[in-house]
Scaffold this motif. Structure first.
Motif, PDB file in Angstrom:
ATOM      1  N   THR A  45     -19.568  54.247  44.526  1.00 39.21           N
ATOM      2  CA  THR A  45     -20.568  54.424  45.167  1.00 39.21           C
ATOM      3  C   THR A  45     -21.235  55.807  45.332  1.00 39.21           C
ATOM      4  O   THR A  45     -22.298  56.177  45.342  1.00 39.21           O
ATOM      5  CB  THR A  45     -21.042  53.468  46.224  1.00 39.21           C
ATOM      6  OG1 THR A  45     -20.020  54.076  47.422  1.00 39.21           O
ATOM      7  CG2 THR A  45     -20.682  52.060  46.374  1.00 39.21           C
ATOM      8  N   ILE A 171     -26.731  42.799  40.524  1.00 38.16           N
ATOM      9  CA  ILE A 171     -26.641  44.118  41.337  1.00 38.16           C
ATOM     10  C   ILE A 171     -27.156  45.057  40.400  1.00 38.16           C
ATOM     11  O   ILE A 171     -27.958  46.565  40.751  1.00 38.16           O
ATOM     12  CB  ILE A 171     -25.188  44.258  42.038  1.00 38.16           C
ATOM     13  CG1 ILE A 171     -25.556  45.844  42.697  1.00 38.16           C
ATOM     14  CG2 ILE A 171     -24.193  44.495  40.725  1.00 38.16           C
ATOM     15  CD1 ILE A 171     -26.305  45.747  43.968  1.00 38.16           C
ATOM     16  N   MET A 175     -29.389  48.468  40.317  1.00 36.15           N
ATOM     17  CA  MET A 175     -28.737  49.782  40.068  1.00 36.15           C
ATOM     18  C   MET A 175     -29.531  50.566  38.652  1.00 36.15           C
ATOM     19  O   MET A 175     -29.638  51.683  38.642  1.00 36.15           O
ATOM     20  CB  MET A 175     -27.363  49.793  40.059  1.00 36.15           C
ATOM     21  CG  MET A 175     -26.606  49.355  41.264  1.00 36.15           C
ATOM     22  SD  MET A 175     -26.881  50.765  42.445  1.00 36.15           S
ATOM     23  CE  MET A 175     -26.298  50.112  44.055  1.00 36.15           C
ATOM     24  N   ASN A 199     -31.630  53.004  47.747  1.00 37.38           N
ATOM     25  CA  ASN A 199     -30.600  52.011  47.235  1.00 37.38           C
ATOM     26  C   ASN A 199     -29.130  52.600  47.087  1.00 37.38           C
ATOM     27  O   ASN A 199     -28.233  51.822  47.582  1.00 37.38           O
ATOM     28  CB  ASN A 199     -31.131  51.328  45.891  1.00 37.38           C
ATOM     29  CG  ASN A 199     -31.981  50.050  46.048  1.00 37.38           C
ATOM     30  OD1 ASN A 199     -31.565  49.347  46.715  1.00 37.38           O
ATOM     31  ND2 ASN A 199     -33.102  50.239  45.208  1.00 37.38           N
ATOM     32  N   ASN A 203     -25.815  51.415  49.291  1.00 33.37           N
ATOM     33  CA  ASN A 203     -24.733  51.294  48.627  1.00 33.37           C
ATOM     34  C   ASN A 203     -23.541  51.875  49.187  1.00 33.37           C
ATOM     35  O   ASN A 203     -22.602  51.387  49.329  1.00 33.37           O
ATOM     36  CB  ASN A 203     -25.039  51.636  47.294  1.00 33.37           C
ATOM     37  CG  ASN A 203     -23.847  50.759  46.315  1.00 33.37           C
ATOM     38  OD1 ASN A 203     -23.502  49.725  46.630  1.00 33.37           O
ATOM     39  ND2 ASN A 203     -23.535  51.248  45.156  1.00 33.37           N
ATOM     40  N   VAL A 279     -28.863  44.759  47.614  1.00 37.67           N
ATOM     41  CA  VAL A 279     -27.706  45.995  47.763  1.00 37.67           C
ATOM     42  C   VAL A 279     -26.989  46.009  48.904  1.00 37.67           C
ATOM     43  O   VAL A 279     -25.413  46.060  49.067  1.00 37.67           O
ATOM     44  CB  VAL A 279     -28.249  47.554  47.595  1.00 37.67           C
ATOM     45  CG1 VAL A 279     -27.136  48.567  47.786  1.00 37.67           C
ATOM     46  CG2 VAL A 279     -28.950  47.486  46.371  1.00 37.67           C
TER      47      VAL A 279
END
Length: 409
Positions: A45, A171, A175, A199, A203, A279
């Motif tokens: 992440t 997801i 993303m 986002n 995350n 998320v």
């Protein structure tokens, strides 16, 4: 040249993503395995967040530097990793498999007992490893064929599906195509990019609670909570998009795609919020657990091969969804959200009925638990029973060694 470079990069990432969870799981203490292996997802992440902002910053450059700089910077962590590997210890499970028991004991002492080889935990785990290796030598078949035979086929399907479901949570719709989604909600230009970056911040931040509680709460409850919350957010997005949205004007919306969908006003803001909540639901659940769980399910002799297959299924569905999502938003529009809502509900059922709890147990204890074939929803943690049995086994082994010593004297 770029295609060949990406192909080589894909091979390297595939090797690392298949073997890092195995290596870290075999090194980590049982009571911290979720924290240690889950840290891999947290690192991922961070990588996504850092590269997004680097790419965003480079978008203001001119010429080929716009794309050369972010690509070149990806060499830096690879260089650190290459040299760092020389200082990393070998897996104690691998050392045991090679009959290097002295080296194995040193690594276990380093991990569990501040270099004290006589610690009870070290002795217990060393004994479990001896028993596991003895069993593996009896069952000498270590080919991929064994993975598709009972009872390993059942475990393989769980390991593969925990990676497949992590993709079917949707997801990567967020993303990869968050600018697409936010474009349908009325954002454009720099506002879209800045809103999208939130986002990636979520995350990173929301993965931290999973690292702290994954070993305390357990794998099953976290996966179930993640699945149920994802179901809610996807169906809520679908309802808002279908109820308040409309086809985009001819020529597309905000330079995103022709024949896409459009939603405005308060419902659009809720869709944006639900995207953030997707998320926030994935990051502390399916994100880290999808890497922690597969290495825990298999015996030593098959662990590397099984986790490689599980990881391959992750990348396979990652590839498929990256192709599916843009045409889905064009062809079935808001109904795309219904698909991921249905997947999220299906994975909750799958987890409840099929996924065993593995938290708080050594890898050898998990192996013993899985052989008992308990119903996953009834298999309460029996860590204490397993530890007592292991200690009894150690004591029995020491007694036999004393008897042999007396007889020889």
């Amino acid at each position: 040249m770029l295609i060949v470079g990406r192909f080589i990069n894909g091979i390297c990432v595939g090797i690392c993503s298949a073997q890092v969870p195995v290596y870290v799981a075999e090194l980590a203490p049982a009571h911290k395995r979720g924290l240690v292996v889950g840290a891999q997802q947290w690192a991922i992440t961070w990588g996504i967040l850092i590269m997004f902002y680097i790419s965003y910053g480079c978008s203001f450059l001119k010429g080929t530097a716009l794309f050369r700089v972010p690509w070149a910077l990806q060499m830096i962590p690879a260089i650190f990793l290459f040299f760092g590997i020389f200082w990393m210890p070998e897996s104690p499970r691998w050392l045991a498999k090679q009959d290097r028991w002295d080296d194995c004991q040193k690594i276990l002492a380093l991990i569990h007992a501040n270099n004290n080889p006589d610690d009870d935990m070290v002795r217990m785990e060393l004994q479990q490893l001896r028993e596991a290796c003895d069993m593996d030598r009896i069952q000498s078949d270590v080919s991929f064929i064994e993975l598709v035979k009972p009872p390993m086929l059942w475990r393989l399907h769980i390991g593969v599906f925990v990676q497949i479901w992590s993709q079917l949570t949707g997801i990567n719709v967020i993303m990869y195509y968050i600018t697409f989604v936010f474009g349908m909600a009325g954002l454009s230009g720099n506002n879209n990019l800045v809103a999208s970056s939130i986002n990636y911040v979520i995350n990173v931040v929301v993965t931290v609670p999973a690292l702290l509680y994954l070993d305390k709460v357990g794998r099953r409850p976290i996966l179930l909570m993640g699945s149920i919350s994802l179901t809610v957010w996807w169906f809520l997005c679908a309802g808002l998009m279908g109820g308040y949205g409309s086809p985009a004007p001819p020529g597309g919306l905000n330079h995103i795609a022709e024949e896409s969908w459009s939603i405005t006003g308060s419902p659009a803001k809720v869709v944006i919020a639900c995207s953030y909540l997707v998320v926030a639901s994935f990051a502390p659940s399916w994100g880290p657990v999808s890497w922690v769980y597969p290495p825990e399910l298999f015996p030593l002799r098959l662990r590397g091969k099984a986790v490689a297959l599980s990881t391959a299924s992750n990348w396979m569905f990652n590839f498929a969804l990256s192709y599916f999502t843009p045409p889905a938003f064009v062809n079935i529009k808001w109904k795309t959200y219904l698909i991921f809502g249905a997947f999220s509900f299906a994975m909750a059922l799958h987890v409840f009925f099929c996924f065993p709890e593995t938290a708080g147990k050594t890898l050898e204890e998990v192996e013993g638990l899985l052989k008992e074939n308990r119903a996953p929803w009834r298999a309460a943690s029996n860590k204490r029973d397993l530890e007592d049995r292991a200690i009894e086994s150690i004591q029995a082994q020491e007694k036999r060694e004393q008897e042999i010593h007396v007889e020889s004297a």
